[in-house]
Design a protein around this motif. Structure first.
Motif, short mmCIF file in Angstrom:
data_model
loop_
_atom_site.label_atom_id
_atom_site.label_comp_id
_atom_site.label_asym_id
_atom_site.label_seq_id
_atom_site.Cartn_x
_atom_site.Cartn_y
_atom_site.Cartn_z
N TRP A 46 0.78 -1.35 -0.11
CA TRP A 46 0.05 -0.03 0.04
C TRP A 46 1.01 1.24 -0.04
O TRP A 46 0.47 2.38 0.71
N LYS A 47 2.28 1.07 -0.61
CA LYS A 47 3.02 2.38 -0.77
C LYS A 47 3.36 2.60 0.62
O LYS A 47 4.11 3.70 0.70
N LYS A 48 3.51 1.55 1.73
CA LYS A 48 4.01 1.71 3.11
C LYS A 48 4.79 0.94 3.50
O LYS A 48 4.54 -0.34 3.05
N PRO A 49 5.82 1.22 4.26
CA PRO A 49 6.36 -0.20 5.15
C PRO A 49 5.55 -0.62 6.07
O PRO A 49 4.83 -0.07 6.80
N ILE A 50 5.44 -2.08 6.15
CA ILE A 50 4.15 -2.55 6.90
C ILE A 50 4.97 -3.61 7.60
O ILE A 50 5.84 -4.53 7.30
N PHE A 51 4.69 -3.77 9.06
CA PHE A 51 5.04 -4.87 9.69
C PHE A 51 3.61 -5.68 10.33
O PHE A 51 2.69 -5.01 10.55
N CYS A 126 4.23 1.25 15.08
CA CYS A 126 3.10 1.10 13.91
C CYS A 126 1.85 1.45 14.10
O CYS A 126 1.33 1.62 15.24
N ARG A 127 1.23 2.03 13.07
CA ARG A 127 -0.21 2.45 13.13
C ARG A 127 -1.02 1.22 12.41
O ARG A 127 -0.62 1.04 11.40
N ILE A 128 -2.20 0.81 12.95
CA ILE A 128 -2.65 -0.47 12.45
C ILE A 128 -3.59 0.15 11.38
O ILE A 128 -4.53 1.21 11.41
N VAL A 129 -3.19 -0.21 10.35
CA VAL A 129 -4.03 0.27 8.96
C VAL A 129 -4.96 -1.04 8.37
O VAL A 129 -5.70 -0.62 7.59
N TYR A 130 -4.77 -2.03 8.80
CA TYR A 130 -5.64 -3.30 8.33
C TYR A 130 -5.47 -4.47 9.21
O TYR A 130 -4.44 -4.70 9.89
N SER B 138 -12.02 -3.35 6.62
CA SER B 138 -11.09 -3.19 7.69
C SER B 138 -9.72 -2.46 7.37
O SER B 138 -8.77 -2.57 8.06
N LEU B 139 -9.73 -1.85 6.17
CA LEU B 139 -8.81 -0.89 5.85
C LEU B 139 -8.58 0.50 6.19
O LEU B 139 -9.88 1.18 6.19
N ALA B 140 -7.59 1.20 6.46
CA ALA B 140 -7.62 2.43 6.98
C ALA B 140 -8.12 3.35 5.46
O ALA B 140 -7.84 3.01 4.53
N GLY B 141 -9.02 4.22 6.02
CA GLY B 141 -9.71 5.08 5.12
C GLY B 141 -8.59 5.67 4.24
O GLY B 141 -9.04 5.51 2.95
N ASP B 142 -7.49 6.20 4.39
CA ASP B 142 -6.47 6.89 3.53
C ASP B 142 -6.10 6.04 2.45
O ASP B 142 -5.85 6.12 1.14
N ILE B 143 -5.89 4.70 3.04
CA ILE B 143 -5.40 3.63 1.90
C ILE B 143 -6.45 3.06 1.15
O ILE B 143 -6.02 3.01 0.07
N ASN B 144 -7.70 3.05 1.64
CA ASN B 144 -8.73 2.44 0.86
C ASN B 144 -9.16 3.47 -0.24
O ASN B 144 -9.06 3.19 -1.58
N LYS B 145 -8.73 4.85 -0.33
CA LYS B 145 -8.87 5.82 -0.99
C LYS B 145 -7.84 5.90 -2.04
O LYS B 145 -8.11 5.93 -3.32
N THR B 150 -11.34 2.04 -7.24
CA THR B 150 -12.36 1.23 -7.99
C THR B 150 -12.71 -0.21 -7.08
O THR B 150 -13.63 -0.87 -7.79
N LYS B 151 -12.38 -0.17 -5.96
CA LYS B 151 -12.75 -1.45 -5.15
C LYS B 151 -12.15 -2.49 -5.94
O LYS B 151 -12.60 -3.69 -5.39
N ASP B 152 -11.06 -2.46 -6.49
CA ASP B 152 -10.39 -3.82 -7.09
C ASP B 152 -9.39 -4.22 -6.10
O ASP B 152 -8.30 -4.04 -6.55
N TYR B 153 -9.94 -4.97 -5.04
CA TYR B 153 -9.03 -5.38 -3.95
C TYR B 153 -7.98 -6.40 -4.39
O TYR B 153 -8.16 -7.17 -5.51
N HIS B 154 -7.01 -6.76 -3.55
CA HIS B 154 -6.16 -7.79 -3.72
C HIS B 154 -6.66 -9.06 -3.09
O HIS B 154 -7.24 -9.25 -2.07
N VAL B 155 -6.07 -10.05 -3.57
CA VAL B 155 -5.93 -11.36 -2.89
C VAL B 155 -4.66 -11.44 -2.30
O VAL B 155 -3.71 -11.36 -3.01
#
Lengths: 167, 167
Positions: A46-51, A126-130, B138-145, B150-155
């Motif tokens: 998601w364009k971010k470093p993630i743990f 970390c900030r929980i994002v998902y 369950s995803l942070a709003g900023d990342i979702n946006k 287009t709601k084309d999510y990942h698996v």
């Protein structure tokens, strides 16, 4: 003194020590707890470093992290704090105050309100994002049998790494 | 000549290059395709080294990986194959044969039937052990946006690392 660093730079040593144990610390504003984790991952998503950390539904830590917005991971790269890692992996914060029991000192996070564990060498804030609970039906049979014989699955918490640093 | 290595040893350079592009190659036994990925993670989960890759539902690669048992990730650590990374990120395997179009050579994986991309420096061969579609709620709003307008999510595909090696 802490030295801030790119998350990729410490990924190798963090992943190596993680397999022997690190501290996942969570707070919901009222309650704070730490537990030993041996699993997790580091990446760029998601364009971010993630743990990513995992907490079973049954855990006291899950009660807290499910209401939390952040977490910290503190990693004793030098192999110290073995007794504390042992206690914090076996005992529940429901029954004891782990910080007191293990004489674990904490200090303020740099970017989050959740504390970090002092006397560790590397820290990830970390900030929980998902977050997503596991679906056992989509898991390989051998792993399901090995790790979830009681169906006590993990919830996966993905944290945006706000700060990663070493002492 | 390849030199097999502990997955943690190459995690830093793999994660660094991943952000600039790597090749995810999949095969369902009949069709083989490769696509450029810029996101992913490496970790230790379920007592195993794990590499996680993400594929959007809309992708041709998803048609294939959803029927696959394995995948490979080939990483051009030296910054080579930039044109191929560009094409394989923009064009669909539905429309062109990417291997032919980009003159990409492949060779047999060491542990899996899915090929690896030659002329890359690091390779990770995985058995898919867990897969789960994202839940946008369950995803942070900023990342979702930012990432899913287009709601084309990942698996998310979690692969047990069977082999990790460098040239």
């Amino acid at each position: 003194m802490y030295k801030e660093t790119d998350f990729t730079k410490i990924s190798a040593e963090v992943l190596e020590q993680l397999q022997k144990g690190a501290f996942l610390t969570v707070s919901d504003g009222e309650r704070t707890n730490t537990m030993t984790i041996g699993w997790g991952s580091v990446g760029f998503v998601w364009k971010k470093p993630i743990f990513m950390v995992m907490v079973r539904y049954s855990r006291y830590t899950h009660e807290i992290i499910s209401k939390a917005k952040e977490f910290t991971v503190s990693v004793p790269l030098g192999g110290q704090l073995k007794d504390a890692l042992n206690v914090c992996g076996k005992k529940s914060g429901r029954d004891i105050d782990k910080f007191k029991e293990c004489s674990l000192k904490t200090e303020k996070g740099l970017a989050v309100d959740t504390p970090i564990i002092s006397d560790c060498d590397a820290h990830i804030e970390c900030r929980i994002v998902y977050r997503q609970g596991m679906d056992g039906n989509s898991l390989a049979g051998d792993i399901n049998k090995n790790c979830y014989s009681t169906k006590d699955y993990h919830v996966l918490y993905y944290g945006e790494i706000l700060k990663a640093y070493k002492k």
